[in-house]
Motif scaffolding. Sequence first.
Motif, PDB file in Angstrom:
ATOM      1  N   LEU A  92       0.784  -0.978  -0.181  1.00 38.01           N
ATOM      2  CA  LEU A  92      -0.210  -0.062  -0.083  1.00 38.01           C
ATOM      3  C   LEU A  92       1.065   1.326  -0.330  1.00 38.01           C
ATOM      4  O   LEU A  92       0.014   2.744  -0.764  1.00 38.01           O
ATOM      5  CB  LEU A  92      -1.363  -0.268   1.134  1.00 38.01           C
ATOM      6  N   LEU A  93       2.272   1.045   0.746  1.00 35.87           N
ATOM      7  CA  LEU A  93       2.677   2.475   1.253  1.00 35.87           C
ATOM      8  C   LEU A  93       3.186   2.845  -0.657  1.00 35.87           C
ATOM      9  O   LEU A  93       3.462   3.526  -0.947  1.00 35.87           O
ATOM     10  CB  LEU A  93       4.252   1.762   1.623  1.00 35.87           C
ATOM     11  N   ALA A  94       3.498   1.428  -0.925  1.00 38.59           N
ATOM     12  CA  ALA A  94       4.508   1.703  -2.281  1.00 38.59           C
ATOM     13  C   ALA A  94       3.379   2.930  -3.810  1.00 38.59           C
ATOM     14  O   ALA A  94       3.335   3.555  -4.649  1.00 38.59           O
ATOM     15  CB  ALA A  94       4.888   0.337  -3.324  1.00 38.59           C
ATOM     16  N   GLY A  95       2.094   2.008  -3.410  1.00 37.35           N
ATOM     17  CA  GLY A  95       0.930   2.578  -4.144  1.00 37.35           C
ATOM     18  C   GLY A  95       0.664   3.918  -4.424  1.00 37.35           C
ATOM     19  O   GLY A  95       0.105   4.308  -4.683  1.00 37.35           O
ATOM     20  N   PHE A  96       1.030   4.273  -2.908  1.00 37.62           N
ATOM     21  CA  PHE A  96       0.779   5.463  -2.335  1.00 37.62           C
ATOM     22  C   PHE A  96       1.896   6.603  -2.956  1.00 37.62           C
ATOM     23  O   PHE A  96       1.462   7.876  -3.520  1.00 37.62           O
ATOM     24  CB  PHE A  96       0.483   5.761  -1.185  1.00 37.62           C
ATOM     25  N   ILE A  97       2.753   6.082  -3.029  1.00 33.83           N
ATOM     26  CA  ILE A  97       4.154   6.361  -3.358  1.00 33.83           C
ATOM     27  C   ILE A  97       4.128   7.371  -4.435  1.00 33.83           C
ATOM     28  O   ILE A  97       4.080   8.024  -5.232  1.00 33.83           O
ATOM     29  CB  ILE A  97       5.143   6.299  -3.893  1.00 33.83           C
ATOM     30  N   VAL A  98       3.271   5.883  -5.350  1.00 31.30           N
ATOM     31  CA  VAL A  98       3.336   6.421  -7.310  1.00 31.30           C
ATOM     32  C   VAL A  98       2.001   7.436  -7.943  1.00 31.30           C
ATOM     33  O   VAL A  98       2.064   7.040  -8.624  1.00 31.30           O
ATOM     34  CB  VAL A  98       3.044   5.079  -8.070  1.00 31.30           C
ATOM     35  N   GLY A  99       0.973   7.080  -6.844  1.00 31.62           N
ATOM     36  CA  GLY A  99       0.161   7.847  -6.652  1.00 31.62           C
ATOM     37  C   GLY A  99      -1.371   7.398  -7.415  1.00 31.62           C
ATOM     38  O   GLY A  99      -2.059   7.397  -7.921  1.00 31.62           O
ATOM     39  N   ASP A 100      -1.412   5.846  -6.888  1.00 29.59           N
ATOM     40  CA  ASP A 100      -2.089   4.806  -6.999  1.00 29.59           C
ATOM     41  C   ASP A 100      -3.324   5.500  -7.009  1.00 29.59           C
ATOM     42  O   ASP A 100      -3.440   5.906  -5.295  1.00 29.59           O
ATOM     43  CB  ASP A 100      -2.521   2.974  -6.782  1.00 29.59           C
ATOM     44  N   PRO A 101      -4.765   5.170  -7.178  1.00 33.49           N
ATOM     45  CA  PRO A 101      -6.449   5.396  -6.057  1.00 33.49           C
ATOM     46  C   PRO A 101      -6.463   4.370  -5.312  1.00 33.49           C
ATOM     47  O   PRO A 101      -5.873   3.012  -5.511  1.00 33.49           O
ATOM     48  CB  PRO A 101      -7.176   5.066  -6.784  1.00 33.49           C
ATOM     49  N   LEU A 102      -5.763   4.624  -3.527  1.00 36.86           N
ATOM     50  CA  LEU A 102      -6.395   3.802  -2.658  1.00 36.86           C
ATOM     51  C   LEU A 102      -7.652   2.391  -3.386  1.00 36.86           C
ATOM     52  O   LEU A 102      -6.853   1.444  -2.667  1.00 36.86           O
ATOM     53  CB  LEU A 102      -6.911   4.251  -1.435  1.00 36.86           C
ATOM     54  N   PRO A 103      -8.378   2.339  -3.316  1.00 36.08           N
ATOM     55  CA  PRO A 103      -9.122   2.164  -3.557  1.00 36.08           C
ATOM     56  C   PRO A 103      -8.716   0.887  -4.904  1.00 36.08           C
ATOM     57  O   PRO A 103      -8.423  -0.515  -4.642  1.00 36.08           O
ATOM     58  CB  PRO A 103     -10.835   2.493  -4.617  1.00 36.08           C
ATOM     59  N   ILE A 104      -7.329   1.144  -6.241  1.00 38.06           N
ATOM     60  CA  ILE A 104      -7.471   0.969  -7.004  1.00 38.06           C
ATOM     61  C   ILE A 104      -6.063  -0.160  -6.221  1.00 38.06           C
ATOM     62  O   ILE A 104      -6.014  -1.052  -6.541  1.00 38.06           O
ATOM     63  CB  ILE A 104      -6.228   1.691  -7.820  1.00 38.06           C
ATOM     64  N   SER A 105      -5.203   0.064  -5.729  1.00 35.44           N
ATOM     65  CA  SER A 105      -3.926  -0.100  -4.603  1.00 35.44           C
ATOM     66  C   SER A 105      -3.845  -0.905  -3.952  1.00 35.44           C
ATOM     67  O   SER A 105      -3.611  -2.474  -3.821  1.00 35.44           O
ATOM     68  CB  SER A 105      -3.715   1.009  -3.518  1.00 35.44           C
ATOM     69  N   VAL A 106      -6.015  -1.488  -3.316  1.00 33.74           N
ATOM     70  CA  VAL A 106      -6.046  -1.965  -2.046  1.00 33.74           C
ATOM     71  C   VAL A 106      -6.673  -3.399  -3.168  1.00 33.74           C
ATOM     72  O   VAL A 106      -5.754  -4.326  -2.687  1.00 33.74           O
ATOM     73  CB  VAL A 106      -7.748  -2.091  -1.294  1.00 33.74           C
ATOM     74  N   LEU A 107      -7.132  -3.124  -4.115  1.00 36.41           N
ATOM     75  CA  LEU A 107      -7.119  -4.856  -5.049  1.00 36.41           C
ATOM     76  C   LEU A 107      -6.256  -4.972  -5.311  1.00 36.41           C
ATOM     77  O   LEU A 107      -6.207  -6.287  -5.505  1.00 36.41           O
ATOM     78  CB  LEU A 107      -8.620  -3.701  -6.095  1.00 36.41           C
ATOM     79  N   LEU A 108      -5.422  -4.571  -6.121  1.00 31.93           N
ATOM     80  CA  LEU A 108      -3.903  -5.230  -6.506  1.00 31.93           C
ATOM     81  C   LEU A 108      -3.571  -5.547  -5.038  1.00 31.93           C
ATOM     82  O   LEU A 108      -2.765  -6.814  -5.532  1.00 31.93           O
ATOM     83  CB  LEU A 108      -3.012  -3.499  -7.080  1.00 31.93           C
ATOM     84  N   THR A 109      -3.333  -5.250  -4.243  1.00 33.27           N
ATOM     85  CA  THR A 109      -2.389  -6.138  -2.750  1.00 33.27           C
ATOM     86  C   THR A 109      -3.493  -7.126  -2.643  1.00 33.27           C
ATOM     87  O   THR A 109      -2.744  -7.986  -3.047  1.00 33.27           O
ATOM     88  CB  THR A 109      -2.521  -4.969  -1.797  1.00 33.27           C
ATOM     89  N   LEU A 110      -4.898  -7.350  -3.206  1.00 35.44           N
ATOM     90  CA  LEU A 110      -5.470  -7.628  -2.680  1.00 35.44           C
ATOM     91  C   LEU A 110      -5.181  -9.624  -3.508  1.00 35.44           C
ATOM     92  O   LEU A 110      -4.739 -10.459  -3.044  1.00 35.44           O
ATOM     93  CB  LEU A 110      -7.283  -8.134  -2.420  1.00 35.44           C
ATOM     94  N   THR A 111      -5.433  -8.963  -4.851  1.00 39.52           N
ATOM     95  CA  THR A 111      -4.758  -9.920  -5.994  1.00 39.52           C
ATOM     96  C   THR A 111      -3.965 -10.263  -5.589  1.00 39.52           C
ATOM     97  O   THR A 111      -3.020 -11.235  -5.918  1.00 39.52           O
ATOM     98  CB  THR A 111      -5.217  -9.528  -7.342  1.00 39.52           C
ATOM     99  N   ASN A 112      -2.425 -10.039  -5.390  1.00 41.68           N
ATOM    100  CA  ASN A 112      -0.963 -10.254  -5.361  1.00 41.68           C
ATOM    101  C   ASN A 112      -1.235 -11.614  -3.973  1.00 41.68           C
ATOM    102  O   ASN A 112       0.168 -12.275  -4.017  1.00 41.68           O
ATOM    103  CB  ASN A 112       0.187  -8.912  -4.846  1.00 41.68           C
ATOM    104  N   PHE A 113      -1.659 -11.315  -3.060  1.00 41.32           N
ATOM    105  CA  PHE A 113      -1.973 -12.052  -1.849  1.00 41.32           C
ATOM    106  C   PHE A 113      -2.236 -13.352  -1.682  1.00 41.32           C
ATOM    107  O   PHE A 113      -2.007 -14.157  -1.240  1.00 41.32           O
ATOM    108  CB  PHE A 113      -2.161 -11.323  -0.904  1.00 41.32           C
ATOM    109  N   ALA A 114      -3.792 -13.298  -3.314  1.00 42.73           N
ATOM    110  CA  ALA A 114      -4.300 -14.638  -3.717  1.00 42.73           C
ATOM    111  C   ALA A 114      -2.837 -15.596  -3.512  1.00 42.73           C
ATOM    112  O   ALA A 114      -2.718 -16.694  -3.582  1.00 42.73           O
ATOM    113  CB  ALA A 114      -5.371 -14.244  -4.733  1.00 42.73           C
TER     114      ALA A 114
END
Length: 491
Positions: A92-114
């Motif tokens: 989530l920190l990396a997503g915040f730094i590059v400016g990804d919207p929080l909902p998209i960052s959360v979805l990408l993180t959940l996908t990675n964790f799957a």
Amino acid sequence: MQTMNSQRDKLTRPQKLEPSVPALPASPAQLFAGGVLVAAIMATVCLFGVWTRLAGQLAVFWPANALLLGLFIRFPRLDTAAGWVGACAGHLLAGFIVGDPLPISVLLTLTNFASVITGYLLLAQPFGADARKLLGAAGVLQLLGIAGLASVAGGLAGSFVGPMAFGGTALESGLAWFASELLNYFTILPAVLSIPTAQHREVVRQWRKSMPPLRRAAPLLALLASVAAALLVGGPGAVAFPVPALLWCGMRYGVFPTAVLSLLTTAWTLVAMSKGVLDTAVQIESPAMLMSVRLGVTLIAISPLAVASAMAANRILMAQLRHLAEHDPMTGTMNRRAFAEQAGKALRSARTARQGVGLLVLDIDRFKSVNDTYGHAVGDQVIVLAANLVADQLPDGPLLLGRLGGEEFAVLLPGADHAHTRAVAERVRQACAETAVDLGQGRTLGFTVSIGASVSQPADAGLDRLLQAADRALYEAKHGGRNRVVLTDVD
């Protein structure tokens, strides 16, 4: 008299360790530090992955998931609730730094964790042992299967999230995610899982000692030359230029160095293509072409790893066969031939250093009566116990202990003088006299040994002369009442 059960599979030098203490659970501060460490690692590698993104597509090289899975499997102390929270925070920190919207960052993180959780559940099972060790073809194939299943999980999750994050169809996103995960898992996981232990580092030290520097460096130089040739020549075939050198590395360097070199070569190839440094005339901006490149590079990475794993398994097998050929199967001591070979080497070293040397030949007293009275099974227990007691009393250093035959053993003591040789012999004699075999049902059987010792100072005498002198001294010990030490100089 101390009683011992002498049923042991193999003789080993006793370790001088402090009394074992159960491992204490990690403190809250340690757990927090582990979580912070995982978060920092994940944030760093995620930012690197984002840097390799093409417009509107997944990253060309995304090491975060495979690295996280490898760290949790290879270093269990990081596999805690704090570690998993830290991994999530890092994404989530990396997503915040590059400016990804929080909902998209959360979805990408959940996908990675799957993907990571699927791989973790498979690798952590007993059937994943071969994959964790990466020994032989079975381990490589098993790791490939587990990586494939984890990649499928990532692809399925990516088929839902991909269209929202990057556009495109669900099928395109799922296939792209699958190909990306498969590449990352099979190039990064082997390097992390095979990080050397202390035992592996000793093997590497022996390997470096036995191989000339130029011969050690040749495969690496060939790999660097192949990468340079790929840059100069370019074209679609350039991605395969490093393959022969990587196969050579697999034959020479072992699993961990080969996995690292394969990882670096793969990462460099993909990043260089995405940044235009490596001109392959392939437009990887096309999702279909990028997936093709990823799968092709994955297959290239498999070959050197398979070779390295097969060579590692072969080296282990050869070491086991060598051990069987050189050691007595019952006591684990060297057999007569191996003892003569190792003792000869030690004698030459002592002679060069102008040091003295001592030799003990010991025999179990009245051993025939033990076999006749209690049977050969008990006799074998006495022999094994005697061998271990002798090893316990020898000074630190190479264990030059061999079974000459039957109930007779020999010990070489490099650098020993008369006093040291006699002191070691007396310790061995006393240890045997004070220890008994546990026969069960409250019964014990004690035994003694007679020892003949010879000394050459300096070590000018050969092994045969030392053995002859020690045999004469052993004869005197036997006929002098047994359970004694007789020491003599070599003529």
